[in-house]
Design an enzyme around this catalytic site. Structure first.
Site, short mmCIF file in Angstrom:
data_model
loop_
_atom_site.label_atom_id
_atom_site.label_comp_id
_atom_site.label_asym_id
_atom_site.label_seq_id
_atom_site.Cartn_x
_atom_site.Cartn_y
_atom_site.Cartn_z
CG HIS A 1 9.82 -3.73 5.56
ND1 HIS A 1 9.29 -3.79 4.30
CD2 HIS A 1 11.01 -3.08 5.43
CE1 HIS A 1 10.11 -3.21 3.44
NE2 HIS A 1 11.16 -2.78 4.10
CG HIS B 1 6.81 3.53 2.20
ND1 HIS B 1 7.95 3.26 2.94
CD2 HIS B 1 6.77 2.59 1.23
CE1 HIS B 1 8.58 2.23 2.42
NE2 HIS B 1 7.89 1.80 1.38
#
Length: 679
Positions: free
Chosen positions: A269, A223
């Site tokens: 991110h 992830h």
């Protein structure tokens, strides 16, 4: 006989056509005088095999062992002399000399200026189980390469072991002074069992059937694979991607955002303070490291926040970087996924088709993972493409902006979540796809639609990812996903911790290739389309017996005051099983006080209801009276069904009227090494 002449004397002795008693005694005496007890024992054993009468003077072999202060060699001499019939009188003499002459090394701990505590260090001899195994395969007291190969196949269950594997074990011991050229004696065999070549779960062999569709496997999944630390402010880099691939991770996630000028693609991110890294660097890192640890396919999941112009640029970058390694499907809708075997050394792209981005998606992963951020990083800019909010009208002309080159990249279609929980798991018989759920959404789905989730994952892919509040890059319980058939349980691979160790232990199975075949009960359908129900009670299927014998290695890696300033450590072992809720169990050994080489010699029986999903956890702690027990080491291993290749079929659930027993004898060694001896 001088030491430098010993090897020449041995060669000359072997070439002699006739050897009298003087020659035999000279070789034994010369070997002993040079401290080569193993060679002396070899000559002694050879005499016995050739029927030469034995002389009590040969007890000198044992005496030299003692005079050299080698406790293990003295014990080995004792055992071998007993086997070949030397008089008990001389055995008693050997024991007496051993008791008088042996000097045990000591450690001192300074308590104050005028007081020190002194502890003798222990020398561990091979346990009875190991002695019995050794002499059953080498009655002469010397284990040859062929004997060792039989031991690996017949005793350890390594059916695919070869003579080259046995020779590699011999070669690994040549640097030790206990090794001799004709074979392994008991002490050398014991050192092999404690070494790197006797791992409890050898990682070199792929033994699962790899010809089933991708949906029939658990995949080692990362992830936000580019982050070096937490989810809010850490740096983005290609190094975590490289590390993950080299550990066998097969699914890499990249979040694609425009750069600050809007003319290139970065990976970061979104809506956080994390830095970014160029997409091209990430793709090159994947290409260079994709198949070093495993030759089975690598899947790259894109979380796409790009406008059509940048999507076209991504298509060009991916195509040029991977070339023939890139797998693209000839049809947009697959009725069944291909197998890992057919996709060896191929790279697959998985993301939503561009049209679904244009239609908007606030229930899916692409937005929900990044919602709630209030601080933008360089990935966000006024020029970025923002997907429309849920329910917002999308003009028809936008559909004309779909980039065909980008659509053609997609080998695994990810679809957005529409409607309620039940609609998310709809299974279209004409095509397969992937959906993504957060850990919270999976828990909600599992409570109400457990069987429907199992049925969905028999053909389609389900990816589970951490909830967005895990800013510290912690992880969740993976078994909720696995027991419902979820193939891609995505974990943050940076850092450490119990759940990450469990994930790594699970994927030690099947040769560490990153693909583990799902249990048959998750793939089975009954005559009326009934499937396994995870919410029903689980019956005991297997009883696993674990024997914890000893721990070894800390004194080599730590300062003697690393655990306690005033004494050696007080180690104890915790044996636990991580798995389905009914299989969670923890056992604990007694504490061995003031000892660097603890011997527990304790046995535990653990009932397993789903051994295919069980992970054995072994953790060593140093007991502290303050209540804060210091960490000494850990390892996680796949459950007993993953130790050897088992092709037995099962019914629709993990039920059995006759539980089998799988026994491991385990000696724990730091640095994630565990030795195994089957009994």
């Amino acid at each position: 006989m001088r030491f430098r002449a010993l090897s020449y004397a041995l060669k000359l002795f072997d070439d002699m056509p006739v050897r009298d008693m003087v020659c035999w005694n000279a070789m034994i005496s010369g070997s002993c005088q040079n401290g080569n007890v193993a060679e002396a024992l070899d000559v002694l054993n050879k005499m016995r095999l050739e029927g030469i009468m034995m002389d009590p003077a040969w007890v000198g072999v044992g005496v030299v062992s003692v005079q050299c202060f080698d406790h293990n060699k003295a014990l080995a001499s004792f055992y071998n002399m007993q086997l070949i019939g030397i008089s008990p009188v001389y055995l008693a003499l050997l024991l007496l000399l051993n008791k008088v002459k042996t000097r045990m090394p000591k450690q001192s701990f300074k308590v104050c200026l005028c007081w020190r505590r002194v502890f003798k260090t222990r020398v561990v001899e091979p346990p009875l189980d190991i002695k019995n195994a050794f002499y059953s395969f080498s009655p002469s007291g010397m284990m040859t390469v062929d004997d060792l190969l039989r031991f690996l196949i017949d005793h350890q269950g390594q059916k695919n072991a070869t003579k080259e594997d046995a020779q590699a074990i011999f070669d690994s011991l040549k640097h030790l002074n206990i090794f001799q050229r004709r074979g392994l004696h008991l002490e050398a065999f014991f050192r092999y069992l404690l070494g790197d070549l006797n791992l409890a779960h050898p990682p070199s062999k792929v033994h699962h059937d790899m010809n089933a569709p991708l949906s029939h496997y658990f995949l080692f999944t990362g992830h936000n694979s580019y982050l070096t630390g937490n989810q809010f402010s850490s740096a983005s880099s290609v190094e975590p991607i490289k590390d993950a691939l080299l550990r066998g991770v097969r699914v890499i996630e990249l979040d694609l955002w425009p750069n600050s000028s809007g003319n290139d693609v970065n990976v970061c991110h979104g809506r956080t303070l994390t830095s970014s890294v160029g997409l091209q660097k990430c793709l090159e890192a994947i290409k260079e490291n994709a198949f070093k640890a495993s030759e089975y396919p690598v899947i790259i999941t894109f979380e796409d926040h790009l406008n059509p112009n940048l999507q076209e640029k991504v298509a060009k970058m991916v195509t040029e970087t991977f070339g023939d390694m890139l797998y693209t499907s000839e049809t947009e809708n697959l009725e069944q996924f291909l197998s890992p075997e057919s996709l060896k050394k191929r790279v697959l792209i998985s993301t939503k088709p561009p049209k679904e981005y244009l239609e908007g998606n606030t229930q899916g992963e692409e937005i929900s993972e990044n919602e709630g951020g209030t601080v933008a990083n360089e990935c966000q800019s006024s020029s970025q493409w923002n997907p429309p909010e849920e329910g917002e009208h999308v003009p028809e002309e936008d559909e004309g902006k779909v980039v065909p080159e980008y659509r053609q990249l997609i080998a695994i279609n990810a679809r957005k979540l529409k409607g309620g929980l039940e609609n998310w798991l709809s299974d279209d018989p004409k095509k397969v796809s992937r959906i993504s759920l957060s850990e919270q959404k999976l828990e909600s789905v599992a409570k109400t639609y457990g069987t429907k989730t199992v049925m969905f994952t028999q053909r389609n892919l389900l990816r589970v990812y951490p909830k967005r509040t895990r800013l510290d890059s912690s992880n969740y319980n993976p078994f909720v996903g696995w027991m419902h058939g979820a193939q891609m349980v995505a974990f943050n691979m940076q850092g450490h911790g119990k759940r990450l160790w469990i994930m790594q232990g699970m994927f030690r199975a099947n040769g560490g290739c990153g693909y583990v075949k799902k249990p048959d009960f998750l793939l089975h359908r009954g005559p009326n389309d009934e499937v396994f129900d995870p919410n029903l009670p689980w019956d005991v299927k297997t009883i696993m017996t674990v024997k914890v014998y000893l721990g070894e290695g800390w004194h080599q890696d730590f300062h003697h005051t690393a655990f306690d300033r005033y004494s050696p450590p007080d180690f104890y072992t915790r044996i636990g099983v991580a798995g389905v809720p009914a299989d969670k169990d923890v056992k604990q050994t007694a504490t061995v006080e003031d000892e660097w080489l603890p011997v527990w010699d304790e046995e535990f029986k653990i009932q397993l209801r789903a051994p295919e999903l069980a992970v054995l956890r072994i953790k060593i702690l140093d007991y502290n009276t303050t209540g804060r027990h210091y960490f000494g080491g850990q390892v996680c291993l796949p459950g007993p069904t993953a130790v050897v290749d088992t092709n037995s079929s099962s019914d629709s659930g993990p039920n059995s009227d006759n539980p089998e027993s799988e026994t491991w004898v385990i000696q724990f060694i730091p640095n994630s090494r565990v030795g195994r001896l089957n009994v």
